[in-house]
Design a protein around this motif. Structure first.
Motif, PDB file in Angstrom:
ATOM      1  N   GLU A 118      12.282  -2.289   1.084  1.00 28.65           N
ATOM      2  CA  GLU A 118      11.232  -1.717   1.917  1.00 28.65           C
ATOM      3  C   GLU A 118      10.781  -2.797   2.897  1.00 28.65           C
ATOM      4  OE1 GLU A 118       8.342  -0.596  -0.961  1.00 28.65           O
ATOM      5  OE2 GLU A 118       9.407   1.240  -1.562  1.00 28.65           O
ATOM      6  N   LEU A 177       7.874  -4.060   3.602  1.00 30.76           N
ATOM      7  CA  LEU A 177       6.975  -5.052   3.001  1.00 30.76           C
ATOM      8  C   LEU A 177       7.742  -5.996   2.077  1.00 30.76           C
ATOM      9  CD1 LEU A 177       4.102  -6.107   2.758  1.00 30.76           C
ATOM     10  CD2 LEU A 177       3.690  -4.439   0.935  1.00 30.76           C
ATOM     11  N   GLN A 178       8.707  -5.462   1.326  1.00 30.66           N
ATOM     12  CA  GLN A 178       9.539  -6.308   0.458  1.00 30.66           C
ATOM     13  C   GLN A 178      10.308  -7.345   1.276  1.00 30.66           C
ATOM     14  OE1 GLN A 178      11.649  -2.977  -1.572  1.00 30.66           O
ATOM     15  NE2 GLN A 178      11.407  -4.213  -3.417  1.00 30.66           N
ATOM     16  N   MET A 194       9.518  -8.638   4.070  1.00 34.21           N
ATOM     17  CA  MET A 194       8.577  -9.673   4.526  1.00 34.21           C
ATOM     18  C   MET A 194       8.198 -10.604   3.374  1.00 34.21           C
ATOM     19  SD  MET A 194       7.992  -9.177   7.800  1.00 34.21           S
ATOM     20  CE  MET A 194       6.382  -9.812   8.248  1.00 34.21           C
ATOM     21  N   GLN A 195       8.037 -10.033   2.185  1.00 30.37           N
ATOM     22  CA  GLN A 195       7.680 -10.847   1.007  1.00 30.37           C
ATOM     23  C   GLN A 195       8.773 -11.860   0.694  1.00 30.37           C
ATOM     24  OE1 GLN A 195       7.196  -7.625  -1.721  1.00 30.37           O
ATOM     25  NE2 GLN A 195       4.969  -7.430  -1.411  1.00 30.37           N
ATOM     26  N   ASP A 233       0.003 -10.207   0.519  1.00 30.11           N
ATOM     27  CA  ASP A 233       0.381  -8.889   1.029  1.00 30.11           C
ATOM     28  C   ASP A 233      -0.552  -8.416   2.139  1.00 30.11           C
ATOM     29  OD1 ASP A 233       2.481  -8.876  -0.659  1.00 30.11           O
ATOM     30  OD2 ASP A 233       1.826  -7.162  -1.890  1.00 30.11           O
ATOM     31  N   THR A 234      -1.860  -8.704   1.992  1.00 28.49           N
ATOM     32  CA  THR A 234      -2.806  -8.285   3.044  1.00 28.49           C
ATOM     33  C   THR A 234      -2.473  -8.957   4.372  1.00 28.49           C
ATOM     34  OG1 THR A 234      -4.305 -10.027   2.247  1.00 28.49           O
ATOM     35  CG2 THR A 234      -4.708  -7.774   1.478  1.00 28.49           C
ATOM     36  N   LEU A 291       0.534 -10.082   5.247  1.00 30.44           N
ATOM     37  CA  LEU A 291       1.810  -9.514   5.709  1.00 30.44           C
ATOM     38  C   LEU A 291       1.588  -8.138   6.328  1.00 30.44           C
ATOM     39  CD1 LEU A 291       4.178 -10.491   2.744  1.00 30.44           C
ATOM     40  CD2 LEU A 291       4.035 -11.572   4.993  1.00 30.44           C
ATOM     41  N   ARG A 292       0.710  -7.347   5.748  1.00 31.65           N
ATOM     42  CA  ARG A 292       0.443  -6.014   6.276  1.00 31.65           C
ATOM     43  C   ARG A 292      -0.280  -6.100   7.613  1.00 31.65           C
ATOM     44  NH1 ARG A 292      -0.354  -1.410   1.731  1.00 31.65           N
ATOM     45  NH2 ARG A 292      -0.303  -0.218   3.675  1.00 31.65           N
ATOM     46  N   LEU A 332       2.471  -6.874  10.055  1.00 33.44           N
ATOM     47  CA  LEU A 332       3.259  -5.655  10.285  1.00 33.44           C
ATOM     48  C   LEU A 332       2.485  -4.646  11.120  1.00 33.44           C
ATOM     49  CD1 LEU A 332       4.935  -5.203   6.766  1.00 33.44           C
ATOM     50  CD2 LEU A 332       6.091  -5.723   8.926  1.00 33.44           C
ATOM     51  N   VAL A 373       4.870   0.703   5.909  1.00 35.17           N
ATOM     52  CA  VAL A 373       5.378  -0.569   5.349  1.00 35.17           C
ATOM     53  C   VAL A 373       6.264  -0.335   4.125  1.00 35.17           C
ATOM     54  CG1 VAL A 373       3.375  -1.829   6.207  1.00 35.17           C
ATOM     55  CG2 VAL A 373       3.376  -0.961   3.852  1.00 35.17           C
TER      56      VAL A 373
END
Length: 607
Positions: A368, A370-371, A373-374, A382-383, A385-386, A389, A399
């Motif tokens: 995904e 978000l994954q 990016m992680q 995560d916040t 990264l979001r 994004l 995401v």
């Protein structure tokens, strides 16, 4: 923005798709030429020059008829066949048949092909170069309506500028879908926005559209707020007096008025302002990369020869120029992944991050967004990264989309986001705006304007370059050249350089007095006249000799043992084409000499 239906609209106009409702009306004599991404798959064994010449199919058919009549005349000398040939030749000349090859060569070379490329089969070129051939063919066809879907995607900067100049004088109508803002500014006089399933027209170029849209949005927002205020007042009146019998008629009247009311939509501003928080664990030294006497060649193709350059902390460099000059090669040289001759030194504490189109393929399609990016290793929460994004238009549930379902533009945004969240203090960006829509390009510009490190980018997008670069690099005469200023300043400097290279012609407004001819002038003119007349006689002999060779070749081509053998016929055809070219050149020289002789005769006559 991408996904609003621009390409679909062009396909409806072209007749590829049928509208769900309504109809498309076209004039009976309206011819349409459509450049779209589907043409990338087109293959042919023919040379790119022959493919471009297909634009003149009627003229080529005439040429075939003329050739057939000429064969008939080998045995038939009747008046009927001679008259037929004369009529065909008149039509061929009216169609400017003798110039079609020169026109095709001019357009192909204008959009970036070398003269040596013109005889190469189309199938030997990459998809982007094949798309250029299709563009050349369409431009030569000159349809009444020319529709171009992202024509600059496969063009370098000089080719984009050539197409701009061509379209400015194009006689037919042109519809362009493009995310290249400067290209639109230079080419269009009407801008149509496709948004929310509607078409909105603006009578100006893209810059005019931006200003006009801003004004319309202000007016719409004011109208929305006024209407909302009126609706609230009406609703309060209805709520307050709904139970009173004496006010029932007025209440019902206002309820019906609200039902009939045409609602004004609230303005949604798609101009996103972004705020990136770049984080460096280390600050680089003053010099990031130093190249000394660097040479690079691929066989006979020399990219650099004993060239020297330096990248310093804080440089924001745009590397520009035509394709094939070695820009991407130079990026790899700077990165250290391309072997070279000479000296290459990377500075202290330099942390690089390289973005190129092949990195889209390196994305894990099963992840995904978000994954992905992680797993970039930035250590961000995560916040954070979001938030990043979100700046790249991936909001809320977006995401969690799989990489495999994303479009090319969406994958580019993910790869760029990964590049920017790294702790790199030196970015190398190869065509980062490819596949991005205007909104995404503007986001990238804002991000790089906030970036406190150093970067070098290869790009043909002038709007992007203007927004981010403080130095301009280009490769000229196998050397890395630098202009230490913005792109705007570079363009002005370049125009001044070109103007100074043009010799100034002194314009005299007064009529010159008649000059007396001296005996020495007269002697020189007579001597020159005699020399030119001798040259003219020699050329006339050569013209007669070539004409005789052509007749012999034509007779050979008519022999069964030759025209039945493709190899022999190919050799004879090549010889015949060379003789035709030689004859044309001799005739051109003959005309020039006749003019020179005429001028000399006038001088001697005292005119």
């Amino acid at each position: 923005m991408n996904g609003t239906g621009k390409s679909t609209l062009l396909k409806i106009i072209n007749g590829d798709y049928q509208p769900s409702s309504g109809e498309v009306q076209k004039a009976k004599d309206c011819t349409i030429g459509f450049l779209n991404q589907d043409l990338l798959s087109y293959q042919s064994e023919d040379s790119i020059l022959d493919v471009a010449l297909e634009a003149f199919k009627d003229t080529l058919a005439l040429q075939a008829e003329i050739d057939e009549v000429l064969k008939q005349m080998e045995t038939d000398y009747s008046d009927e066949i001679i008259n037929k040939l004369a009529k065909l030749q008149d039509r061929f000349e009216a169609n400017e048949g003798y110039t079609i090859k020169a026109k095709a060569e001019e357009v192909l070379e204008g959009i970036g092909f070398q003269t040596a490329d013109l005889k190469r089969p189309l199938k030997t070129f990459s998809g982007g170069w094949r798309m250029r051939v299709m563009l050349a063919k369409l431009l030569l066809e000159k349809p009444a309506l020319l529709m171009l879907d992202e024509p600059t995607n496969h063009l370098d900067l000089p080719s984009i500028q050539w197409v701009e100049n061509y379209l400015k004088s194009y006689e037919g109508a042109v519809v362009v879908v493009s995310h290249d803002q400067e290209f639109l500014d230079n080419c269009v006089s009407i801008t149509v926005e496709v948004a929310n399933g509607t078409l909105t027209s603006y009578s100006g170029n893209y810059s005019f559209f931006q200003e006009e849209k801003k004004e319309r949005m202000e007016i719409q927002q004011n109208a929305y707020e006024n209407q909302q205020q009126m609706i609230k007042q009406t609703e309060r009146f209805i709520e307050r007096f709904r139970a009173k019998a004496t006010k029932s008629n007025q209440v019902q009247s206002r309820i019906k008025a609200l039902d009939r009311l045409e609602r004004v939509n609230e303005v949604v501003d798609d101009n996103i302002s972004v705020n990136f928080k770049f984080k460096f664990s280390q600050k680089s030294g003053r010099d990031l990369v130093v190249l000394e006497n660097v040479s690079k060649a691929y066989g006979d193709l020399v990219i650099l020869k004993n060239s020297t350059a330096r990248i310093e902390r804080g440089d924001k460099i745009a590397l520009i120029g035509a394709n094939g000059k070695g820009k991407s090669t130079l990026l790899r040289i700077i990165d250290g992944t391309e072997p070279i001759e000479g000296k290459r030194e990377h500075g202290y504490n330099v942390i690089k991050s390289f973005y190129a189109q092949h990195q889209l393929e390196a994305l894990n399609v099963d992840n995904e967004i978000l994954q992905e990016m992680q797993q970039a290793g930035s250590g961000k929460l995560d916040t954070e990264l979001r938030n990043v994004l979100g700046c790249f238009l991936f909001t809320n549930e977006d995401v969690f989309k799989k990489i495999k379902v994303l479009s090319g533009g969406e994958k580019s945004r993910v790869a760029l986001a990964k590049t920017l969240i790294s702790e790199a203090n030196f970015l190398l960006l190869d065509e980062p705006t490819n596949h991005l829509d205007m909104q995404s390009v503007n986001i990238l510009i804002q991000a790089l304007q906030q970036y406190e490190g150093t970067f070098i980018t290869v790009s043909h997008d002038r709007h992007f370059i203007r927004g981010v670069a403080n130095k301009i690099w280009y490769i000229e005469n196998q050397q890395i050249k630098e202009y230490p200023g913005s792109y705007e300043e570079y363009v002005y400097w370049k125009s001044q350089q070109e103007d100074s290279a043009v010799p100034k012609v002194e314009v005299k407004t007064a009529a010159p007095k008649k000059k007396e001819v001296s005996p020495s002038d007269e002697h020189l003119w007579k001597k020159e006249l005699k020399k030119k007349e001798q040259e003219l006689a020699q050329i006339e002999e050569q013209v007669m000799a070539v004409a005789l060779e052509k007749e012999v070749t034509e007779e050979a081509m008519a022999l069964p043992e030759n025209y039945e053998s493709s190899e022999k016929l190919q050799v004879l055809n090549l010889s015949y084409e060379q003789l035709k070219k030689k004859e044309q050149d001799l005739n051109a020289n003959w005309e020039l000499l006749v003019e020179v002789i005429s001028d000399l005769q006038d001088k001697l006559a005292g005119k």
